[in-house]
Design a protein around this motif. Structure first.
Motif, PDB file in Angstrom:
ATOM      1  N   GLY A  65      -0.963  14.068  -8.242  1.00 57.53           N
ATOM      2  CA  GLY A  65      -2.415  12.789  -8.953  1.00 57.53           C
ATOM      3  C   GLY A  65      -2.449  11.775  -8.285  1.00 57.53           C
ATOM      4  N   GLU A  66      -1.384  11.418  -6.615  1.00 58.79           N
ATOM      5  CA  GLU A  66      -1.443  10.885  -6.789  1.00 58.79           C
ATOM      6  C   GLU A  66      -1.721  10.244  -4.896  1.00 58.79           C
ATOM      7  OE1 GLU A  66       1.276  11.168  -7.216  1.00 58.79           O
ATOM      8  OE2 GLU A  66       2.605  10.546  -8.712  1.00 58.79           O
ATOM      9  N   SER A  67      -2.377   9.515  -4.845  1.00 59.67           N
ATOM     10  CA  SER A  67      -3.150   9.558  -3.469  1.00 59.67           C
ATOM     11  C   SER A  67      -2.687   8.504  -1.875  1.00 59.67           C
ATOM     12  CB  SER A  67      -4.549   9.130  -3.353  1.00 59.67           C
ATOM     13  OG  SER A  67      -5.385  10.449  -4.198  1.00 59.67           O
ATOM     14  N   VAL A  68      -2.817   9.073  -0.442  1.00 59.85           N
ATOM     15  CA  VAL A  68      -2.517   7.770   0.017  1.00 59.85           C
ATOM     16  C   VAL A  68      -3.418   7.613   0.966  1.00 59.85           C
ATOM     17  CG1 VAL A  68      -0.153   8.876   0.632  1.00 59.85           C
ATOM     18  CG2 VAL A  68      -1.753   9.820   1.814  1.00 59.85           C
ATOM     19  N   TYR A  69      -3.847   6.503   0.903  1.00 60.07           N
ATOM     20  CA  TYR A  69      -4.960   5.891   1.425  1.00 60.07           C
ATOM     21  C   TYR A  69      -4.569   5.774   3.232  1.00 60.07           C
ATOM     22  CZ  TYR A  69      -5.832   5.307  -2.702  1.00 60.07           C
ATOM     23  OH  TYR A  69      -5.590   5.778  -4.245  1.00 60.07           O
ATOM     24  N   VAL A  70      -5.823   6.162   4.004  1.00 62.77           N
ATOM     25  CA  VAL A  70      -5.611   5.723   5.342  1.00 62.77           C
ATOM     26  C   VAL A  70      -6.607   4.806   5.976  1.00 62.77           C
ATOM     27  CG1 VAL A  70      -5.450   6.456   7.554  1.00 62.77           C
ATOM     28  CG2 VAL A  70      -4.720   8.007   6.094  1.00 62.77           C
ATOM     29  N   MET A  71      -6.217   3.557   6.641  1.00 66.10           N
ATOM     30  CA  MET A  71      -7.507   2.962   6.768  1.00 66.10           C
ATOM     31  C   MET A  71      -7.574   1.941   7.969  1.00 66.10           C
ATOM     32  SD  MET A  71      -6.274  -0.023   4.379  1.00 66.10           S
ATOM     33  CE  MET A  71      -7.648  -1.661   5.226  1.00 66.10           C
ATOM     34  N   GLY A  72      -8.596   2.493   8.882  1.00 68.35           N
ATOM     35  CA  GLY A  72      -8.343   1.269  10.126  1.00 68.35           C
ATOM     36  C   GLY A  72      -9.107   2.169  11.093  1.00 68.35           C
ATOM     37  N   GLU A  73      -9.079   1.614  12.498  1.00 72.92           N
ATOM     38  CA  GLU A  73      -9.085   2.969  13.441  1.00 72.92           C
ATOM     39  C   GLU A  73      -8.337   4.020  13.227  1.00 72.92           C
ATOM     40  OE1 GLU A  73     -11.337   1.920  15.266  1.00 72.92           O
ATOM     41  OE2 GLU A  73     -11.734   0.345  14.589  1.00 72.92           O
ATOM     42  N   VAL A  74      -9.118   4.419  12.376  1.00 76.52           N
ATOM     43  CA  VAL A  74      -8.940   6.630  12.492  1.00 76.52           C
ATOM     44  C   VAL A  74     -10.636   7.328  12.223  1.00 76.52           C
ATOM     45  CG1 VAL A  74      -6.348   6.155  11.053  1.00 76.52           C
ATOM     46  CG2 VAL A  74      -8.872   6.544   9.977  1.00 76.52           C
ATOM     47  N   THR A 107       0.640   0.727  13.606  1.00 76.81           N
ATOM     48  CA  THR A 107       0.300   1.111  12.439  1.00 76.81           C
ATOM     49  C   THR A 107       1.822   0.414  11.508  1.00 76.81           C
ATOM     50  OG1 THR A 107      -0.509   2.661  13.503  1.00 76.81           O
ATOM     51  CG2 THR A 107       0.227   2.772  11.039  1.00 76.81           C
ATOM     52  N   ARG A 108       0.689   0.313  10.424  1.00 75.83           N
ATOM     53  CA  ARG A 108       2.072  -0.039   9.308  1.00 75.83           C
ATOM     54  C   ARG A 108       1.267   0.306   7.794  1.00 75.83           C
ATOM     55  NH1 ARG A 108       3.555  -1.860  13.375  1.00 75.83           N
ATOM     56  NH2 ARG A 108       4.749  -4.483  14.163  1.00 75.83           N
ATOM     57  N   VAL A 109       2.006   0.149   6.479  1.00 74.12           N
ATOM     58  CA  VAL A 109       1.989   0.605   5.868  1.00 74.12           C
ATOM     59  C   VAL A 109       1.856  -0.927   4.866  1.00 74.12           C
ATOM     60  CG1 VAL A 109       3.158   1.756   3.436  1.00 74.12           C
ATOM     61  CG2 VAL A 109       2.833   2.718   5.417  1.00 74.12           C
ATOM     62  N   LEU A 110       0.853  -0.450   3.203  1.00 79.93           N
ATOM     63  CA  LEU A 110       0.772  -1.574   2.460  1.00 79.93           C
ATOM     64  C   LEU A 110       1.645  -0.731   1.586  1.00 79.93           C
ATOM     65  CD1 LEU A 110      -2.519  -3.090   3.036  1.00 79.93           C
ATOM     66  CD2 LEU A 110      -0.098  -4.273   3.913  1.00 79.93           C
ATOM     67  N   ARG A 111       2.666  -1.200   1.000  1.00 82.46           N
ATOM     68  CA  ARG A 111       3.393  -1.093  -0.065  1.00 82.46           C
ATOM     69  C   ARG A 111       3.248  -1.298  -1.583  1.00 82.46           C
ATOM     70  NH1 ARG A 111       7.850   2.943   2.341  1.00 82.46           N
ATOM     71  NH2 ARG A 111       6.638   4.212   2.504  1.00 82.46           N
ATOM     72  N   PRO A 112       2.916  -0.634  -2.454  1.00 77.44           N
ATOM     73  CA  PRO A 112       2.812  -1.256  -3.848  1.00 77.44           C
ATOM     74  C   PRO A 112       4.586  -2.095  -4.100  1.00 77.44           C
ATOM     75  CG  PRO A 112       1.571   0.867  -4.046  1.00 77.44           C
ATOM     76  CD  PRO A 112       2.483   0.829  -2.431  1.00 77.44           C
ATOM     77  N   THR A 113       3.878  -2.552  -4.920  1.00 82.35           N
ATOM     78  CA  THR A 113       5.679  -2.994  -5.121  1.00 82.35           C
ATOM     79  C   THR A 113       5.220  -3.771  -6.583  1.00 82.35           C
ATOM     80  OG1 THR A 113       5.064  -5.443  -4.506  1.00 82.35           O
ATOM     81  CG2 THR A 113       5.940  -3.956  -3.053  1.00 82.35           C
ATOM     82  N   VAL A 135      -2.115   1.541   7.562  1.00 84.16           N
ATOM     83  CA  VAL A 135      -3.064   0.550   8.163  1.00 84.16           C
ATOM     84  C   VAL A 135      -3.032   1.536   9.966  1.00 84.16           C
ATOM     85  CG1 VAL A 135      -4.078  -1.355   8.262  1.00 84.16           C
ATOM     86  CG2 VAL A 135      -3.169  -0.810   6.574  1.00 84.16           C
ATOM     87  N   VAL A 136      -3.882   1.420  10.789  1.00 85.86           N
ATOM     88  CA  VAL A 136      -4.177   1.507  12.342  1.00 85.86           C
ATOM     89  C   VAL A 136      -5.093   0.545  12.079  1.00 85.86           C
ATOM     90  CG1 VAL A 136      -4.423   3.019  13.909  1.00 85.86           C
ATOM     91  CG2 VAL A 136      -3.666   4.139  11.580  1.00 85.86           C
ATOM     92  N   PRO A 137      -4.436  -0.209  13.075  1.00 86.11           N
ATOM     93  CA  PRO A 137      -5.052  -2.214  13.466  1.00 86.11           C
ATOM     94  C   PRO A 137      -5.605  -1.317  15.052  1.00 86.11           C
ATOM     95  CG  PRO A 137      -3.074  -1.993  13.854  1.00 86.11           C
ATOM     96  CD  PRO A 137      -2.898  -0.635  12.790  1.00 86.11           C
ATOM     97  N   GLU A 138      -6.762  -2.182  14.797  1.00 87.77           N
ATOM     98  CA  GLU A 138      -7.409  -2.518  16.251  1.00 87.77           C
ATOM     99  C   GLU A 138      -7.042  -2.797  17.350  1.00 87.77           C
ATOM    100  OE1 GLU A 138     -12.006  -2.838  17.945  1.00 87.77           O
ATOM    101  OE2 GLU A 138     -10.970  -4.224  16.103  1.00 87.77           O
TER     102      GLU A 138
END
Length: 141
Positions: A65-74, A107-113, A135-138
């Motif tokens: 049921g969980e997701s991963v999220y990919v954002m930024g320059e993709v 590229t970095r990951v924002l990991r919930p805490t 997160v894939v930055p520009e």
């Protein structure tokens, strides 16, 4: 869930927010945090207690049921279904790959805490966790 010889005692079930499934004969059954074999054994035991004689039960996970999220320059930012052992490079592939403007090395990951999120530097073969935000930055020219 499959109960051999009793299709009405099986079928697909979704784990609720409370961590249970609603079995058609047994009602609420705890499922969260259990392996497929542990849940199958619990269902077998419960069904053998007044419902069926020596039931054969199997449980197979259809989807997480969980997701991963990919954002930024993709190519296709968004939410993607989590799978065990999903790596950074696999998540990037699901999102169509990095754009030409991407700074892939940053590229970095924002990991919930419990108190927000932590920033985690990652390598291509690092494994992601449910609810990670990749997160894939520009690239700066």
């Amino acid at each position: 869930i499959t109960v051999v010889g009793h299709p009405d005692a099986g079928g697909q079930q979704r784990v609720s927010d409370q961590g249970t499934i609603v079995h058609p004969w047994l009602g609420d059954v705890p499922a969260a945090g259990r392996t497929e074999s542990e849940l199958a054994e619990d269902l077998r035991r419960r069904l053998a207690d007044g419902y069926l004689k020596e039931p054969l039960v199997t449980v197979a996970l259809a989807a997480y049921g969980e997701s991963v999220y990919v954002m930024g320059e993709v190519a296709r930012p968004g939410a993607y279904p989590f799978q065990p052992n999903l790596t950074v490079v696999q998540a990037l592939a699901l999102a169509g790959g990095a754009t030409p403007r991407a700074a892939e090395a940053k590229t970095r990951v924002l990991r919930p805490t419990a108190t927000g999120a932590e920033v985690v530097p990652v390598q291509p073969m690092d494994k992601l966790r449910p609810d990670d935000v990749l997160v894939v930055p520009e690239r700066v020219f």
